[in-house]
Design a protein around this motif. Structure first.
Motif, mmCIF file in Angstrom:
data_model
loop_
_atom_site.group_PDB
_atom_site.id
_atom_site.type_symbol
_atom_site.label_atom_id
_atom_site.label_comp_id
_atom_site.label_asym_id
_atom_site.label_seq_id
_atom_site.Cartn_x
_atom_site.Cartn_y
_atom_site.Cartn_z
ATOM 1 N N MET A 1 -6.738 -34.844 34.627
ATOM 2 C CA MET A 1 -6.822 -34.914 32.809
ATOM 3 C C MET A 1 -5.379 -36.162 32.133
ATOM 4 S SD MET A 1 -3.934 -31.050 32.571
ATOM 5 C CE MET A 1 -2.432 -31.796 31.617
ATOM 6 N N GLN A 2 -5.643 -35.640 30.833
ATOM 7 C CA GLN A 2 -5.494 -37.309 30.888
ATOM 8 C C GLN A 2 -3.958 -37.230 30.288
ATOM 9 O OE1 GLN A 2 -7.715 -37.655 26.585
ATOM 10 N NE2 GLN A 2 -7.631 -39.737 26.679
ATOM 11 N N SER A 3 -3.352 -38.043 30.524
ATOM 12 C CA SER A 3 -1.956 -37.839 29.708
ATOM 13 C C SER A 3 -1.665 -37.666 28.394
ATOM 14 C CB SER A 3 -0.932 -38.831 30.562
ATOM 15 O OG SER A 3 -0.990 -40.460 29.754
ATOM 16 N N VAL A 4 -0.805 -36.941 28.509
ATOM 17 C CA VAL A 4 -0.673 -37.819 26.544
ATOM 18 C C VAL A 4 -0.131 -39.111 25.853
ATOM 19 C CG1 VAL A 4 1.176 -36.265 24.427
ATOM 20 C CG2 VAL A 4 1.198 -34.955 26.875
ATOM 21 N N GLN A 5 0.352 -39.618 26.357
ATOM 22 C CA GLN A 5 0.023 -40.807 25.945
ATOM 23 C C GLN A 5 -0.717 -41.262 25.758
ATOM 24 O OE1 GLN A 5 2.058 -39.859 28.210
ATOM 25 N NE2 GLN A 5 4.222 -40.014 27.754
ATOM 26 N N ASN A 6 -2.239 -41.362 27.114
ATOM 27 C CA ASN A 6 -3.012 -41.887 26.307
ATOM 28 C C ASN A 6 -4.209 -40.977 25.784
ATOM 29 O OD1 ASN A 6 -2.828 -43.825 28.368
ATOM 30 N ND2 ASN A 6 -3.803 -42.179 30.017
ATOM 31 N N LEU A 7 -2.827 -39.970 25.382
ATOM 32 C CA LEU A 7 -4.391 -39.130 23.751
ATOM 33 C C LEU A 7 -4.517 -40.443 22.813
ATOM 34 C CD1 LEU A 7 -3.614 -35.781 23.993
ATOM 35 C CD2 LEU A 7 -5.915 -36.523 24.929
ATOM 36 N N GLY A 8 -5.910 -40.269 22.162
ATOM 37 C CA GLY A 8 -6.059 -40.956 20.447
ATOM 38 C C GLY A 8 -6.001 -39.644 19.701
ATOM 39 N N LEU A 9 -4.695 -39.084 18.562
ATOM 40 C CA LEU A 9 -5.240 -37.911 18.033
ATOM 41 C C LEU A 9 -5.491 -38.279 17.063
ATOM 42 C CD1 LEU A 9 -1.427 -36.162 19.267
ATOM 43 C CD2 LEU A 9 -3.806 -36.183 20.669
ATOM 44 N N ARG A 10 -5.873 -39.461 16.549
ATOM 45 C CA ARG A 10 -6.202 -39.669 15.053
ATOM 46 C C ARG A 10 -7.555 -39.052 14.849
ATOM 47 N NH1 ARG A 10 -8.542 -45.294 12.691
ATOM 48 N NH2 ARG A 10 -6.530 -45.917 11.660
ATOM 49 N N HIS A 11 -8.472 -38.514 13.475
ATOM 50 C CA HIS A 11 -8.776 -36.916 12.801
ATOM 51 C C HIS A 11 -8.464 -36.081 14.179
ATOM 52 C CE1 HIS A 11 -12.501 -35.415 11.423
ATOM 53 N NE2 HIS A 11 -12.702 -35.567 12.789
ATOM 54 N N HIS A 12 -7.574 -35.510 14.518
ATOM 55 C CA HIS A 12 -6.795 -34.954 15.043
ATOM 56 C C HIS A 12 -6.245 -33.841 14.169
ATOM 57 C CE1 HIS A 12 -8.869 -36.526 18.995
ATOM 58 N NE2 HIS A 12 -8.285 -35.177 19.539
ATOM 59 N N PHE A 13 -6.607 -32.270 14.207
ATOM 60 C CA PHE A 13 -6.026 -31.059 13.622
ATOM 61 C C PHE A 13 -4.316 -30.890 14.757
ATOM 62 C CE2 PHE A 13 -9.450 -29.429 11.936
ATOM 63 C CZ PHE A 13 -9.260 -29.696 11.146
ATOM 64 N N LEU A 14 -3.301 -30.898 13.977
ATOM 65 C CA LEU A 14 -1.731 -30.802 14.761
ATOM 66 C C LEU A 14 -1.556 -29.368 13.955
ATOM 67 C CD1 LEU A 14 -0.038 -31.931 16.386
ATOM 68 C CD2 LEU A 14 1.076 -32.588 13.902
ATOM 69 N N LEU A 15 -1.861 -28.043 15.279
ATOM 70 C CA LEU A 15 -1.737 -26.623 14.852
ATOM 71 C C LEU A 15 0.411 -26.686 15.282
ATOM 72 C CD1 LEU A 15 -4.555 -26.914 15.902
ATOM 73 C CD2 LEU A 15 -4.177 -25.400 15.539
ATOM 74 N N ALA A 16 1.108 -25.918 13.979
ATOM 75 C CA ALA A 16 2.170 -25.396 14.533
ATOM 76 C C ALA A 16 1.885 -24.648 15.308
ATOM 77 C CB ALA A 16 2.443 -25.583 13.934
#
Length: 190
Positions: free
Chosen positions: A1-16
């Protein structure tokens, strides 16, 4: 599993998540335009303001009386830089003075030349004009993700540009197979 720190979140939706009560972000869907070791930047894409591009064109004295875009809504893009325009659009960043290519087909432009083009009936056909943006300092969003304040999923351009604003959050949740209306307002950790 990828850690949160390594996630590239560019071009992602952020859902509240339903329990997120910050008035700036409760019920919001953000599109993340940049995410690196310095922080994260995006725009909220499901909060139209009660003004249209026509009013913005008038305020900026850009004309636009003949623009086919004059009835398009202007969005609350976030609580940071509320006096600046952030135009999310399909296509290339290269024709515009101050623009970044977020994904192959999506760019974010902050220069006046794109508003002048829209007022003249030129420019991109698919776009969202946002006032303000959302920003997180280095590590801040990662901590909020660990605290279960948000869900993330790779973005789909059609949700941005073809789905009505009031349906965008549920459409993005649908990518994950989730109905946010069925989720508890209580935060938890597994």
């Amino acid at each position: 599993m990828q850690s949160v720190q390594n996630l590239g979140l560019r071009h992602h939706f952020l859902l509240a998540m339903p329990h997120l009560e910050d008035p700036n972000f409760a019920g919001s869907l953000s599109y993340l335009c940049d995410h690196d070791e310095n922080g994260t930047m995006g725009v909220i894409v499901n909060r139209p303001l009660e003004i249209t591009l026509e009013a913005l064109f008038e305020q900026l004295e850009l004309g636009g009386e003949e623009s086919p875009h004059r009835d398009a809504p202007v969005y609350f893009g976030g609580p940071t830089h509320k006096d600046r325009g952030f135009i999310l659009h399909r296509g290339s960043s290269t024709p515009w003075d101050s623009s970044i290519q977020v994904d192959d087909d999506i760019a974010l432009t902050t220069s006046m030349d794109i508003l002048l083009a829209l007022a003249a009936g030129r420019g991109p056909e698919e776009f969202l004009v946002c006032l303000g943006c959302a920003g997180w300092e280095a590590g801040q969003l990662e901590q909020e993700l660990k605290d279960n304040a948000w869900l993330t999923v790779e973005a789909e351009a059609d949700i941005l540009f073809k789905v009505p604003p009031e349906q965008r959050l549920s459409a993005a949740a649908g990518i994950l197979g989730i109905d946010l209306n069925l989720m508890s307002r209580e935060a938890g950790h597994s």
